[in-house]
Design a protein around this motif. Structure first.
Motif, PDB file in Angstrom:
ATOM      1  N   UNK A 351      -7.049   1.624  -5.662  1.00  0.00           N
ATOM      2  CA  UNK A 351      -5.963   1.392  -4.727  1.00  0.00           C
ATOM      3  C   UNK A 351      -4.733   0.930  -5.489  1.00  0.00           C
ATOM      4  N   UNK A 352      -3.605   1.024  -4.832  1.00  0.00           N
ATOM      5  CA  UNK A 352      -2.330   0.681  -5.465  1.00  0.00           C
ATOM      6  C   UNK A 352      -1.919  -0.727  -5.108  1.00  0.00           C
ATOM      7  N   UNK A 353      -0.769  -1.144  -5.676  1.00  0.00           N
ATOM      8  CA  UNK A 353      -0.242  -2.459  -5.342  1.00  0.00           C
ATOM      9  C   UNK A 353       0.173  -2.573  -3.899  1.00  0.00           C
ATOM     10  N   UNK A 354       0.458  -1.436  -3.241  1.00  0.00           N
ATOM     11  CA  UNK A 354       0.841  -1.466  -1.833  1.00  0.00           C
ATOM     12  C   UNK A 354      -0.288  -2.010  -0.972  1.00  0.00           C
ATOM     13  N   UNK A 355      -1.524  -1.602  -1.280  1.00  0.00           N
ATOM     14  CA  UNK A 355      -2.664  -2.113  -0.527  1.00  0.00           C
ATOM     15  C   UNK A 355      -2.790  -3.620  -0.690  1.00  0.00           C
ATOM     16  N   UNK A 356      -2.704  -4.082  -1.938  1.00  0.00           N
ATOM     17  CA  UNK A 356      -2.799  -5.519  -2.195  1.00  0.00           C
ATOM     18  C   UNK A 356      -1.658  -6.272  -1.523  1.00  0.00           C
ATOM     19  N   UNK A 357      -0.463  -5.680  -1.530  1.00  0.00           N
ATOM     20  CA  UNK A 357       0.672  -6.331  -0.891  1.00  0.00           C
ATOM     21  C   UNK A 357       0.481  -6.482   0.606  1.00  0.00           C
ATOM     22  N   UNK A 358      -0.001  -5.446   1.253  1.00  0.00           N
ATOM     23  CA  UNK A 358      -0.218  -5.524   2.697  1.00  0.00           C
ATOM     24  C   UNK A 358      -1.339  -6.493   3.045  1.00  0.00           C
TER      25      UNK A 358
END
Length: 572
Positions: A351-358
């Motif tokens: 997964x990308x940083x977008x997943x972690x951010x959300x």
């Protein structure tokens, strides 16, 4: 049913207007610091000459703390804050949202609904707590649904915050606001939060992915503690310095905001745009860290100098920075284990940083507002990605549990405690503390001896007014509490076909020994505030004298009725 529809429409309009101004009136640079300074001047003029407000001037002069004021309004039947004051708050939140300040568009949407309600309803309506709860829930549901395109989160948030009211009104308001924003934004091509093309996929079988989500929850709990304390620190500083000069406080807050915006102009934009850019990796890790502290400082100054309901989007954005930063620092390039950096150890995380951010945004949302389920549903509705729901729930629950262990107060509790109006399970602790158990307990109960046989117990429980029988010994001391279920279960087991009937041999003490009940009791002189959490598992609590003799039974409805009666003529 027209009332919640109207509420949803108004909330949708005030959410769409900031984005409309920023996109369609592009000839004006709304992010200029002069506009922020103008907000301070306007607010100072309003406070000084129109309302003559000061932060230490009693009920009519109390400062505005946003979400806390809605809870105080719910629990207070006294004269509410005037219409002009609410209108001023709406204007402040709206202008900050238009000018790119750290205020979400939901602030003006919720506040304008409250202003309209205060200005149009009849005076006697304020004496009905259920009506006050319904009003606040409708505005909250409509504002959240419109600002985040998340109708289910809008319906759920008032429930998790303990606002109460008629749920159907909140549901209709949320759906109306959501559909209006969806339709109008499509027709006018108004861009709201959008994450197409962002990778939010991850491997369900990757233990390292789940490890990261748990770590995000742990970090969010610690960040939540720091954020709440920082809000309190800045707020107390403004109170000490400007306790009698609200106008000067507003001007000072505006000046400080101008300084923060001049330090890093790129951060002076709406929360949803900033979060979208961060999730798309348009900022380096160092820039994300700097933006976090800058946005936190800006939001703290706004809350201290002006107050607003538009805190939900900024908190989600700050949480997004936390999750994104954790991923980029430790899970994207290296992981620190045993004092050794292992390069590319976790490259198999899918997964990308977008997943972690959300996930981080959902977790911090849950910690700050005490609403982890709403945070997870919110992110799911924004992304329309079912896979991200479970990670958000796990991170949110972990963060919430850690915050409870660390005794971290959420944002609402902290603000209410600072103003001397702490809540216990949605009720004023001040009111509960002034009501004694002996004043509200039921005394028309029937006791039984511990040597009473099961056959006699069955007859007595059928004749009893309550489904509980206090058991006493030969010295009239309380032994335990029998329930209808315990007696009926014992009767069925001992009189079942094919078995020898022992109902005449079993006694009350035998049933108590089987059930092993929890020994939780109260004293007559205990305040009702000590009953917080008792009725989550127990339907009834015995009240004992100092000699251990039962003198009454306390039910949850006793607490509720006594509180409602006391609150009807007490000031919150």
């Amino acid at each position: 049913m027209l009332e919640p529809i109207f509420t949803g429409l108004i909330a949708a309009v005030f959410v769409l207007l900031p984005a409309f101004f920023q996109e369609r009136v592009s000839s004006i640079s709304w992010s200029l610091p002069i506009f922020v300074l103008s907000i301070g001047i306007w607010n100072a003029f309003f406070d000084r000459f129109l309302t003559r407000k000061n932060w230490g001037g009693g009920p009519d002069g109390e400062r505005y703390d946003g979400l806390a004021d809605f809870l105080m309004y719910i629990h207070s039947p006294i004269e509410p804050v005037p219409f002009l004051r609410w209108l001023s708050r709406t204007i402040n939140s709206f202008l900050f949202a238009v000018c790119g300040g750290s205020v979400g568009p939901e602030g003006a949407a919720i506040e304008v609904v409250q202003a309209i309600r205060i200005g149009t309803k009849i005076c006697s309506a304020r004496w009905f707590e259920q009506r006050r709860r319904t009003e606040v829930s409708m505005g909250m549901a409509g504002g959240i649904a419109a600002a985040f395109n998340a109708p289910f989160a809008g319906m759920l948030l008032p429930l998790e915050l303990g606002l109460g009211g008629r749920s159907i009104f909140a549901i209709v308001s949320a759906l109306t606001a959501f559909l209006t924003v969806k339709t109008v934004s499509s027709l006018l091509n108004i861009k709201l939060f959008n994450i197409p093309g962002l990778s939010t996929e991850f491997s369900l079988t990757s233990g390292k992915s789940w490890l990261e989500f748990v770590l995000i929850g742990l970090l969010s709990a610690l960040v939540g503690l720091a954020v709440v304390r920082f809000f309190e620190f800045i707020r107390n500083g403004f109170l000490r310095i400007f306790s009698s000069y609200a106008a000067i406080g507003s001007l000072t807050a505006a000046g400080l905001l101008v300084v923060t915006y001049l330090i890093y102009p790129a951060g002076h934009q709406p929360s949803w745009i900033l979060l979208e850019d961060i999730l798309k990796a348009k900022y380096s890790l160092n820039e994300v860290g700097f933006l976090f502290f800058l946005e936190l400082l800006s939001l703290s100054i706004i809350l201290a100098g002006f107050g607003t309901m538009g805190v939900f989007w900024p908190i989600l954005m700050l949480g997004g920075m936390v999750g994104f930063g954790l991923h980029e620092q430790f899970f994207n390039e290296h992981l620190f284990i045993g004092n050794v950096f292992h390069k590319n150890l976790l490259n198999d995380i899918m997964h990308s940083g977008a997943t972690a951010g959300l996930v981080g945004g959902s977790a911090l949302f849950g910690v700050i507002f005490g609403a982890p389920i709403t945070g997870a549903i919110l992110v799911y509705e924004m992304t329309q990605d079912f896979h991200i729901l479970l990670p958000c729930l796990i991170a949110g629950i972990v963060a919430r549990q850690v915050s409870k262990v660390l005794k971290v107060p959420n944002f609402l509790s902290m603000t209410l405690q600072a103003r001397g109006h702490a809540l216990l399970e949605g009720r004023s602790s001040q009111i509960l503390a002034n009501i004694k158990v002996e004043e509200v307990m039921d005394t028309d109960y029937q006791t039984v001896s511990e040597n009473e046989p099961l056959s006699v117990l069955r007859t007595k429980i059928l004749e009893s007014r309550y489904p509980f029988l206090p058991v006493v010994n030969s010295r009239n001391e309380f032994v335990g509490l029998l329930t209808t279920d315990m007696i009926q279960e014992g009767w069925k087991k001992q009189t079942s076909p094919g078995s020898l009937s022992l109902s005449s041999l079993l006694e009350a003490k035998d049933l108590l020994y089987r059930a092993r009940p929890t020994a939780i009791t109260l004293k007559p002189t205990d305040p009702l505030s000590v009953t917080s959490g008792l009725f989550d598992e127990l339907p009834c609590v015995p009240v004992l004298s100092n000699e251990g003799r039962i003198v009454g039974l306390l039910f949850v409805h006793n607490v509720r009725l006594a509180y409602d009666r006391e609150a009807s003529f007490r000031k919150f």
